[in-house]
Design an enzyme around this catalytic site. Structure first.
Site, PDB file in Angstrom:
ATOM      1  N   HIS A 177      50.151  43.330   9.328  1.00 50.15           N
ATOM      2  CA  HIS A 177      49.330  43.034   8.172  1.00 50.15           C
ATOM      3  C   HIS A 177      49.339  43.933   7.023  1.00 50.15           C
ATOM      4  O   HIS A 177      49.400  43.813   5.927  1.00 50.15           O
ATOM      5  CB  HIS A 177      47.926  42.854   8.813  1.00 50.15           C
ATOM      6  CG  HIS A 177      46.602  42.964   7.623  1.00 50.15           C
ATOM      7  ND1 HIS A 177      45.740  41.879   7.781  1.00 50.15           N
ATOM      8  CD2 HIS A 177      46.204  43.662   6.705  1.00 50.15           C
ATOM      9  CE1 HIS A 177      44.694  41.978   6.676  1.00 50.15           C
ATOM     10  NE2 HIS A 177      45.149  43.296   6.105  1.00 50.15           N
ATOM     11  N   GLU A 178      49.448  45.246   7.465  1.00 47.53           N
ATOM     12  CA  GLU A 178      49.508  46.578   6.535  1.00 47.53           C
ATOM     13  C   GLU A 178      50.899  46.504   5.867  1.00 47.53           C
ATOM     14  O   GLU A 178      50.976  46.747   4.821  1.00 47.53           O
ATOM     15  CB  GLU A 178      49.174  47.845   7.301  1.00 47.53           C
ATOM     16  CG  GLU A 178      47.838  47.847   7.894  1.00 47.53           C
ATOM     17  CD  GLU A 178      46.776  47.467   7.047  1.00 47.53           C
ATOM     18  OE1 GLU A 178      46.732  47.460   5.848  1.00 47.53           O
ATOM     19  OE2 GLU A 178      45.525  47.173   7.550  1.00 47.53           O
ATOM     20  N   HIS A 213      51.132  44.052   3.291  1.00 47.33           N
ATOM     21  CA  HIS A 213      50.463  44.379   2.018  1.00 47.33           C
ATOM     22  C   HIS A 213      51.382  45.399   0.923  1.00 47.33           C
ATOM     23  O   HIS A 213      51.424  45.208  -0.396  1.00 47.33           O
ATOM     24  CB  HIS A 213      49.277  45.408   2.218  1.00 47.33           C
ATOM     25  CG  HIS A 213      47.903  45.122   2.409  1.00 47.33           C
ATOM     26  ND1 HIS A 213      47.318  44.183   1.461  1.00 47.33           N
ATOM     27  CD2 HIS A 213      47.049  45.006   3.558  1.00 47.33           C
ATOM     28  CE1 HIS A 213      46.149  43.877   1.955  1.00 47.33           C
ATOM     29  NE2 HIS A 213      46.095  44.380   3.070  1.00 47.33           N
ATOM     30  N   GLY A 264      42.941  49.387   9.299  1.00 42.18           N
ATOM     31  CA  GLY A 264      44.103  49.679   8.615  1.00 42.18           C
ATOM     32  C   GLY A 264      43.838  49.876   7.181  1.00 42.18           C
ATOM     33  O   GLY A 264      42.960  48.987   6.679  1.00 42.18           O
ATOM     34  N   CYS A 295      40.259  41.642   6.039  1.00 42.65           N
ATOM     35  CA  CYS A 295      40.776  42.594   5.354  1.00 42.65           C
ATOM     36  C   CYS A 295      39.960  43.313   4.410  1.00 42.65           C
ATOM     37  O   CYS A 295      39.003  42.583   3.864  1.00 42.65           O
ATOM     38  CB  CYS A 295      41.855  42.165   4.494  1.00 42.65           C
ATOM     39  SG  CYS A 295      42.658  43.019   3.242  1.00 42.65           S
ATOM     40  N   LEU A 296      40.148  44.472   4.352  1.00 41.15           N
ATOM     41  CA  LEU A 296      38.855  45.358   3.520  1.00 41.15           C
ATOM     42  C   LEU A 296      38.976  44.498   1.883  1.00 41.15           C
ATOM     43  O   LEU A 296      38.170  44.918   1.197  1.00 41.15           O
ATOM     44  CB  LEU A 296      39.065  46.681   3.509  1.00 41.15           C
ATOM     45  CG  LEU A 296      38.828  47.521   5.008  1.00 41.15           C
ATOM     46  CD1 LEU A 296      39.121  48.942   4.842  1.00 41.15           C
ATOM     47  CD2 LEU A 296      37.293  47.251   5.162  1.00 41.15           C
ATOM     48  N   GLN A 323      46.093  49.010  -1.652  1.00 39.69           N
ATOM     49  CA  GLN A 323      44.585  48.590  -1.766  1.00 39.69           C
ATOM     50  C   GLN A 323      43.421  49.671  -2.272  1.00 39.69           C
ATOM     51  O   GLN A 323      42.354  49.532  -2.718  1.00 39.69           O
ATOM     52  CB  GLN A 323      43.825  48.677  -0.194  1.00 39.69           C
ATOM     53  CG  GLN A 323      44.529  47.424   0.459  1.00 39.69           C
ATOM     54  CD  GLN A 323      43.825  47.130   1.898  1.00 39.69           C
ATOM     55  OE1 GLN A 323      44.547  47.754   2.922  1.00 39.69           O
ATOM     56  NE2 GLN A 323      43.039  46.426   1.908  1.00 39.69           N
TER      57      GLN A 323
END
Ligand code: NI
Length: 156
Positions: free
Chosen positions: A133-134, A137, A46, A91-92, A51
């Site tokens: 999670h997304e 963000h 995701g 997480c990226l 991000q």
């Protein structure tokens, strides 16, 4: 499509609240296409627009093993949640870091698609974690804010 640079932890933008999308135009479609390419290139499940440095409520996801579950969420909202799970998350934007978080076991999300039409999605397991999670963000929340303090104690 083009790859975009992923913002990493320490950059204050990750703590900012993203604004709702109002225009479903070519610019949004380019952002989505670039986010899709960037997510797959980095083997992510995701990616939120913040991000890649864009403070808009836009998410792309694919939690499937065969990479055929691509989903776009615009202005997403969790409308139902059930149960609980404590699993490992990464997480990226926090390369190399993982931790165990507490999330609902099952969530239902409503979101607009790229043409501005409302859709409803359901997810359990990894997909439920990914939705949460997304969407976090978009409100400046990172998974490290939701860590289970003592995994062994807290899982019981
Ligand atoms: Ni993330």
């Amino acid at each position: 499509m083009a790859l975009r640079k992923i913002v990493e932890v320490g950059d204050p933008i990750l703590r900012k609240k993203s604004r709702p999308v109002e225009k479903f135009d070519g610019r949004l479609h380019t952002l989505l296409d670039d986010m899709k390419e960037t997510m797959y290139e980095n083997n992510g499940v995701g990616l939120a627009a913040v991000q890649v440095g864009v403070l808009r409520r836009v998410v792309v996801m694919d939690c499937s093993e065969d990479r055929t579950g691509y989903t776009e969420l615009i202005n997403p909202e969790i409308i139902e949640m059930q149960g609980e799970q404590c699993e490992s998350e990464g997480c990226l934007s926090l390369p190399g870091e993982t931790g165990i978080t507490r999330r609902p076991a099952e969530v239902k999300v409503k979101a607009l698609d790229r043409d501005g039409k409302w859709c409803v999605y359901k997810g359990t397991g990894l997909k439920a974690r990914c939705f949460c999670h997304e969407i976090d963000h978009l409100d400046g929340v990172l998974f490290t804010d939701r860590l289970v303090r003592d995994p062994i104690e807290d899982i019981k």
